[in-house]
Design an enzyme around this catalytic site. Structure first.
Site, PDB file in Angstrom:
ATOM      1  N   HIS A 156       0.791  -1.154  -0.022  1.00 16.24           N
ATOM      2  CA  HIS A 156      -0.148   0.047   0.031  1.00 16.24           C
ATOM      3  C   HIS A 156       0.800   1.386   0.013  1.00 16.24           C
ATOM      4  O   HIS A 156       0.478   2.267   0.522  1.00 16.24           O
ATOM      5  CB  HIS A 156      -0.928  -0.050   1.356  1.00 16.24           C
ATOM      6  N   SER A 277      15.765  20.996 -16.407  1.00 18.42           N
ATOM      7  CA  SER A 277      14.560  21.694 -16.794  1.00 18.42           C
ATOM      8  C   SER A 277      15.058  23.218 -17.333  1.00 18.42           C
ATOM      9  O   SER A 277      15.982  23.840 -17.117  1.00 18.42           O
ATOM     10  CB  SER A 277      13.845  22.098 -15.520  1.00 18.42           C
ATOM     11  N   LYS A 283      16.676  21.528 -11.254  1.00 15.22           N
ATOM     12  CA  LYS A 283      16.140  20.283 -11.499  1.00 15.22           C
ATOM     13  C   LYS A 283      17.001  19.407 -12.161  1.00 15.22           C
ATOM     14  O   LYS A 283      17.728  19.571 -12.839  1.00 15.22           O
ATOM     15  CB  LYS A 283      14.887  20.469 -12.429  1.00 15.22           C
ATOM     16  N   GLU A 290      10.140   7.846 -16.664  1.00 15.79           N
ATOM     17  CA  GLU A 290       8.966   8.335 -16.747  1.00 15.79           C
ATOM     18  C   GLU A 290       8.436   8.151 -18.405  1.00 15.79           C
ATOM     19  O   GLU A 290       7.367   7.683 -18.558  1.00 15.79           O
ATOM     20  CB  GLU A 290       8.926  10.109 -16.827  1.00 15.79           C
TER      21      GLU A 290
END
Ligand code: ARG
Length: 470
Positions: A156, A277, A283, A290
């Protein structure tokens, strides 16, 4: 441009129809298989006395020249010639004359395209098998390196029980082994020779389909001409394999994205495998993981697309079936690219061992071990669960973790608690004690590493077998 099927038509094809109907932009990818299949077909026609031997020789030499031209970039594919089959055949006849026009005897594009796709799939399956083995090796390598790296295991997405990074990665290694097995199943589906089915109902000529199968290294031959040109279940099997593999890769990606966040900080990707970024200078983004997660969606889409395309089709060939290619090719490319980039991304990432150890020591993932401790002292598990649950609630209330509660405090919950409970709470000991078969104990995983090497050796032997049957 004259159509190879132009005889019964009295008008030129509308330009939009040519563009809409054509598959050459994507099926030119099948040129090697198309030519190799035609060489085998021509050889068989000559052997069986269906075309003159010298025509067979001319056709084969002409096809080899066309292959060389395509590979050298000296071939212009024509949309008006619709697909790879007619592009090659038209060029052949242009070059060698009448003999070329005999190539299509006892053959239709329906069985020809099925043959090309089966051959192409076998080649890609072998290439993917190689990449998959390489990826499995990368996973096993990182697992072996982190055989003692403690971390919380999650259910979970809540900290559950102490494990090692090795155990976590071995879970994926096992999933990938099953993906390899599924890939071998895809091979089985592709290793069946459809040529000779003609358009639908075989042929009146005395062809030898088994000779073609032998020339092209096929293990089996389709035994029903209508089945051979109708079905695309082999494409569906590939897409289903690809979807399952991508699903596994996507879950791993999701975890790596989470783990690379500042909140977890369990891992850091190498600079060569992360991106920045354009606006925020600080970043470092896990774009590769992804994208793998994202591309999984489109591979699923191709599976759904193919299933849907096939579901309402009456036997046998319908042009709808031309839609089997783009999604399949895209899935092939996606899977290959993913496996390639991912192996190196894993091998180069930094694992923050201390952060993982901290996460597993400053939490309650050792609570089950405390309950097991009481069970070993004679308490039934359900009661032990209740007692430890109360200890956890008490600890939370007092801002402590289980090892920080004094023995006097523990005694209030159960007389069975002794000083040695601290030993049971040590995350290292929690892992070491989980020696049940398949459990995370160091000794168990050490066995899995040995088995893993054996499995990889078997897979490599299997790959060599496939390569010999291409
Ligand atoms: N380009 C076609 C395909 O990919 C080849 C088969 C065409 N057959 C036909 N009868 N029009 O499906």
């Amino acid at each position: 441009m004259a159509k190879l099927w132009g005889g019964r038509f009295s008008k030129n094809t509308n330009e939009l129809v040519d563009a809409f109907n054509a598959s050459i932009d994507f099926d030119k990818r099948l040129y090697r298989e198309d030519i190799r299949g035609s060489i085998a077909h021509a050889g068989m026609l000559a052997k069986c006395g269906i075309i003159p031997a010298e025509d067979g020789e001319k056709i084969i030499a002409g096809l080899k020249d066309i292959l060389a031209d395509i590979e050298a970039g000296n071939f212009s594919f024509e949309v008006a010639l619709e697909d790879i089959h007619m592009n090659v055949e038209a060029r052949l006849t242009e070059r060698i004359g009448a003999a070329g026009a005999r190539l299509h005897t006892a053959r239709s594009r329906n069985d020809q395209v099925a043959l090309d796709m089966h051959m192409y799939m076998k080649r890609e399956v072998a290439e993917i098998a190689e990449l998959l083995i390489r990826f499995e090796k990368a996973v096993l390598t990182v697992a072996k390196k982190h055989d003692k790296t403690l971390m919380p295991g999650y259910t979970h997405l809540q900290r559950a029980q102490p494990i090692t990074l090795a155990h976590h990665l071995l879970a994926y290694f096992n999933m990938l082994q099953r993906d390899f097995r599924r890939l071998l199943g895809v091979w089985e589906g592709a290793d069946m020779m459809p040529l000779g089915a003609g358009a639908i109902a075989g042929t009146t000529f005395p062809i030898d389909r088994f000779d073609v199968a032998e020339q092209l290294n096929f293990g089996k031959v389709y035994c029903n001409s209508m089945d051979a040109v109708s079905d695309r279940d082999y494409v569906i099997e590939f897409l289903s394999f690809a979807s399952t593999l991508m699903m596994h890769m996507s879950r791993l990606s999701e975890e790596l994205c989470l783990w690379s966040s500042t909140e977890f900080a369990f891992i850091e990707f190498d600079d060569a495998f992360a991106t920045g970024s354009s606006m925020m200078p600080q970043k470092k983004n896990p774009d590769i993981a992804e994208l793998v997660r994202g591309k999984t969606g489109r591979v699923y889409g191709h599976l759904m697309g193919m299933l849907t395309t096939a579901k309402g089709l009456p036997l046998t060939y319908n042009k709808d079936l031309q839609e089997d290619k783009e999604g399949f090719f895209d899935a092939v490319d996606t899977v290959k690219f993913t496996l390639q980039v991912y192996a190196d991304m894993l091998l180069t990432m930094t694992v923050n061992v201390d952060k993982m150890a901290e996460a597993v020591s400053k939490d309650f993932s050792n609570a089950t071990d405390l309950a097991d401790y009481l069970v070993r002292k004679g308490l039934p598990f359900r009661q032990a669960h209740e007692v430890v649950g109360k200890c956890v609630a008490y600890a939370i209330l007092n801002g402590k973790f289980l090892p920080e509660i004094s023995i006097e405090e523990y005694k209030k919950f159960s007389e069975l608690f002794e000083e040695d409970l601290l030993v049971a709470l040590e995350p290292y000991n929690c892992v070491a004690a989980r020696k049940s078969y398949g459990g995370p104990a160091f000794t168990e995983n050490a066995k899995q590493f040995v088995l893993g090497d054996e499995v990889l050796a078997e897979q490599e032997a299997k790959l060599a077998e496939l390569m010999a049957k291409l």
